[in-house]
Design an enzyme around this catalytic site. Sequence first.
Site, PDB file in Angstrom:
ATOM      1  N   LYS A   1       8.262 -12.324 -14.761  1.00 35.87           N
ATOM      2  CA  LYS A   1       7.941 -12.400 -13.334  1.00 35.87           C
ATOM      3  C   LYS A   1       6.803 -13.386 -13.096  1.00 35.87           C
ATOM      4  O   LYS A   1       6.815 -14.154 -12.151  1.00 35.87           O
ATOM      5  CB  LYS A   1       7.555 -11.004 -12.821  1.00 35.87           C
TER       6      LYS A   1
ATOM      7  N   GLU B   1      17.697 -24.109  -4.338  1.00 37.17           N
ATOM      8  CA  GLU B   1      17.253 -22.721  -4.510  1.00 37.17           C
ATOM      9  C   GLU B   1      18.450 -21.796  -4.795  1.00 37.17           C
ATOM     10  O   GLU B   1      18.351 -20.881  -5.615  1.00 37.17           O
ATOM     11  CB  GLU B   1      16.456 -22.280  -3.268  1.00 37.17           C
TER      12      GLU B   1
ATOM     13  N   LYS C   1      18.831 -19.507  -8.193  1.00 36.02           N
ATOM     14  CA  LYS C   1      19.107 -18.064  -8.182  1.00 36.02           C
ATOM     15  C   LYS C   1      20.292 -17.747  -9.079  1.00 36.02           C
ATOM     16  O   LYS C   1      20.246 -16.827  -9.875  1.00 36.02           O
ATOM     17  CB  LYS C   1      19.394 -17.546  -6.761  1.00 36.02           C
TER      18      LYS C   1
ATOM     19  N   ARG D   1       3.998  -0.107  -4.939  1.00 39.40           N
ATOM     20  CA  ARG D   1       3.749  -0.643  -3.595  1.00 39.40           C
ATOM     21  C   ARG D   1       2.443  -1.426  -3.513  1.00 39.40           C
ATOM     22  O   ARG D   1       2.147  -2.049  -2.499  1.00 39.40           O
ATOM     23  CB  ARG D   1       3.690   0.507  -2.578  1.00 39.40           C
TER      24      ARG D   1
ATOM     25  N   ASN E   1      -1.487   2.285   5.771  1.00 39.06           N
ATOM     26  CA  ASN E   1      -0.613   1.243   5.249  1.00 39.06           C
ATOM     27  C   ASN E   1      -0.144   0.425   6.441  1.00 39.06           C
ATOM     28  O   ASN E   1       0.427   0.976   7.380  1.00 39.06           O
ATOM     29  CB  ASN E   1       0.583   1.896   4.532  1.00 39.06           C
ATOM     30  N   GLY E   2      -0.418  -0.885   6.408  1.00 42.23           N
ATOM     31  CA  GLY E   2      -0.022  -1.727   7.531  1.00 42.23           C
ATOM     32  C   GLY E   2      -1.105  -2.737   7.835  1.00 42.23           C
ATOM     33  O   GLY E   2      -1.985  -2.981   7.016  1.00 42.23           O
TER      34      GLY E   2
ATOM     35  N   TRP F   1      -2.685  -2.685  -1.639  1.00 40.58           N
ATOM     36  CA  TRP F   1      -2.218  -4.057  -1.806  1.00 40.58           C
ATOM     37  C   TRP F   1      -2.969  -4.834  -0.736  1.00 40.58           C
ATOM     38  O   TRP F   1      -2.625  -4.749   0.439  1.00 40.58           O
ATOM     39  CB  TRP F   1      -0.706  -4.108  -1.584  1.00 40.58           C
TER      40      TRP F   1
ATOM     41  N   HIS G   1      27.761 -40.728  -6.282  1.00 37.44           N
ATOM     42  CA  HIS G   1      27.195 -41.725  -7.192  1.00 37.44           C
ATOM     43  C   HIS G   1      27.207 -41.261  -8.643  1.00 37.44           C
ATOM     44  O   HIS G   1      26.385 -41.712  -9.436  1.00 37.44           O
ATOM     45  CB  HIS G   1      25.764 -42.078  -6.764  1.00 37.44           C
TER      46      HIS G   1
ATOM     47  N   GLU H   1      19.470 -18.326 -12.924  1.00 36.95           N
ATOM     48  CA  GLU H   1      18.585 -17.383 -13.609  1.00 36.95           C
ATOM     49  C   GLU H   1      19.170 -15.971 -13.669  1.00 36.95           C
ATOM     50  O   GLU H   1      18.812 -15.197 -14.549  1.00 36.95           O
ATOM     51  CB  GLU H   1      17.170 -17.385 -13.025  1.00 36.95           C
TER      52      GLU H   1
ATOM     53  N   CYS I   1       0.836  -1.206   0.000  1.00 43.65           N
ATOM     54  CA  CYS I   1       0.000   0.000   0.000  1.00 43.65           C
ATOM     55  C   CYS I   1       0.871   1.258   0.000  1.00 43.65           C
ATOM     56  O   CYS I   1       1.956   1.275   0.565  1.00 43.65           O
ATOM     57  CB  CYS I   1      -0.922   0.101   1.211  1.00 43.65           C
TER      58      CYS I   1
HETATM   59  O1  M6R Z   1       4.484 -16.549  -8.821  1.00 40.41           O
HETATM   60  P1  M6R Z   1       4.961 -17.939  -8.552  1.00 40.41           P
HETATM   61  O2  M6R Z   1       5.500 -18.126  -7.174  1.00 40.41           O
HETATM   62  O3  M6R Z   1       3.903 -18.972  -8.846  1.00 40.41           O
HETATM   63  O4  M6R Z   1       6.131 -18.172  -9.573  1.00 40.41           O
HETATM   64  C1  M6R Z   1       6.730 -19.421  -9.723  1.00 40.41           C
HETATM   65  C2  M6R Z   1       8.009 -19.351 -10.541  1.00 40.41           C
HETATM   66  O5  M6R Z   1       7.735 -18.899 -11.836  1.00 40.41           O
HETATM   67  C3  M6R Z   1       9.040 -18.430  -9.900  1.00 40.41           C
HETATM   68  O6  M6R Z   1       9.352 -18.833  -8.602  1.00 40.41           O
HETATM   69  C4  M6R Z   1      10.342 -18.420 -10.735  1.00 40.41           C
HETATM   70  O7  M6R Z   1      10.949 -19.656 -10.689  1.00 40.41           O
HETATM   71  C5  M6R Z   1      11.272 -17.313 -10.223  1.00 40.41           C
HETATM   72  N1  M6R Z   1      11.863 -16.615 -11.315  1.00 40.41           N
HETATM   73  C6  M6R Z   1      12.351 -17.841  -9.338  1.00 40.41           C
HETATM   74  O8  M6R Z   1      13.204 -16.850  -8.884  1.00 40.41           O
END
Ligand code: M6R
Length: 609
Positions: free
Chosen positions: A604, A481, A485, A30, A103-104, A77, A504, A488, A4
């Site tokens: 995204k 994970e 990161k 926001r 906001n909060g 939001w 293995h 990508e 927000c």
């Molecule tokens: O919005 P979501 O959490 O469903 O998105 C899932 C994936 O597309 C998302 O986590 C993607 O792998 C990111 N780029 C990872 O950093």
Amino acid sequence: MIMCGIIGCALRDGNAAPLIRKALERLEYRGYDSVGEATIDNSNLVIKKDQGKIADIHKKLDLDDLPGPTGIGHTRWATHGAPSQVNAHPHTDCKEKIAVVHNGIIENFVELREELERKGHKFKSRCDTEVIPHLIEENLNSDTDFIMAVRNTARRLEGTYAIAVLSVEKPDRLICIRKESPLVLGIGEEGNFCASDIPALLPLTRNIIYLNEGELAVLDPEGVELSDLESYTKRIPEIEEISWTVETAERAGYPHFMLKEINEQPETVKNALRTQEVYIDLMSTILDKADQVFLVAAGTAYHACLAGTYMFSELANLNAQAAIASEFKERYGKLIGKNSVILAVSQSGETMDTLSAIRYALDRGATVLGITNVMGSTVTRLTGIYIGQNSGPEIGVASTKAYTAQAMILARLAIKLGEKRKTISSDKVGKLNQTLKDMPSILERILKTQTNRTKDLATKYRDRESFCFLGRGIDYVTALEGRLKLLELAYPPSLAYPAGESKHGFIAVVEDGYPLIFIAPKTSTQNELIGNIMEMKARGGSIISITEEGDQKILALSDDFIEIPKGIPEILTPIPYILPLQLFAYYSALERNRDPDQPRNLAKSVTVK
Ligand code: M6R
């Protein structure tokens, strides 16, 4: 709170509404599910608000067409109450003489609302904020002074807030208060302003006053008066001149949204602990009764699910399967039925693969639950019960703060289920809950002490073509994970392995100088992990370990290391241990001239199958 945006304007003359609308556009990052404005015209409050993006609502309602030099605005939001016209801010009292933007999160809004309803107040929305104008109205029955009524209202509020209040009683004034949520004041030529953050104010003024925690400000076109909410002590405002560009200001001074979002994690993990206990309880009851449980998601959210399966198994003896959403139907399709429970996790709530899995499960009569960061998203509409992460908009394509918030919520669910099933002692419940409460300061410390070290590692290893991330138990999830990161953002084709499995096959890849990133906290499997480190070391691999502060056994074997505060229970390690890997990926992207906010080929929100 990163959700927000609020703005307030007290002008000498002219109309505040056009300035408010433009400021809201600068705050839209926001939150953007609804928008609203209020001004005072001839002793009457006039309001325009609706669900949707500012540009669309402006086209529909003409937000600039509100008369009066004093006004407030809000871009939302949603956290409490779905995005809708009635839930949009500003909210008002019964007589429509007081308007509030906030906001909060007001954590005790249910109790306050019940109390006010008993006294005859009529509520129009489902939003927590609406208790504020009603409480001010109520307090005005005993406090003759309006400022005192706002002060006494703030004393009753639990949670977090940045609030701007407008009242027909004092038409040229705004009253602002803050607790934890940000609020800045702007001193301008045309008048004075308040806003959630600096970008909203930059074209209006560069003269900024930061409101302190627990402070109340009274603003009119001629000046600003500051006082402490509790002690009433006055403070002489210190004005700072801001030199940021609008663009830098949106990122709160950080060069990229990703770095901003990594640094927001102390706050977003705290938000993941706020409210919603009733949903945690309800969901854990549903999970308890299910024949089969599937945690379904894509990408980083899938990794959160994988961590969740370790948590459920370890703490609550629950055998939950983590399923990659795009594989869900093929892998588990025929097993899904009335007694299956699917917990879908998605930051955006719009990932097509996850939505397809949800729809498939619903068609087969399964119960579908959700965890998402976007209230009003399709996940919230399709699932029976959902939990909002409260992380605020995540703009960087790489998911960071959403992941740690998801892991926090899954941990809360697993602890709650463990309590119900009596599979963990009350001592352990206490220790785990305490660590979750301490998580904001643990993350804060990691960011403070390890950011530069991580940056140096990214520089040192900038020419390596591949990395392997390794961990045992739940730390394998952190390896996955961390690898995602780095892949990508900086693009080096890299691997992630359960450390025990590495001998293995993978070990064939290791040669002199090959970088191996070990997730190495002090856990029940540390001795085995040390064995795996030795195997790699014997083949010339470079060992980079993410380990507990001062853990000499690991430090002695490492070429490079990052240190995490001591005493994190094994099952909660995914939350703090991922931070240095997010930073490593971020700085590796910079070292390799990649754009960390918009990595190539990625989006995204992936809304295709
Ligand atoms: O919005 P979501 O959490 O469903 O998105 C899932 C994936 O597309 C998302 O986590 C993607 O792998 C990111 N780029 C990872 O950093």
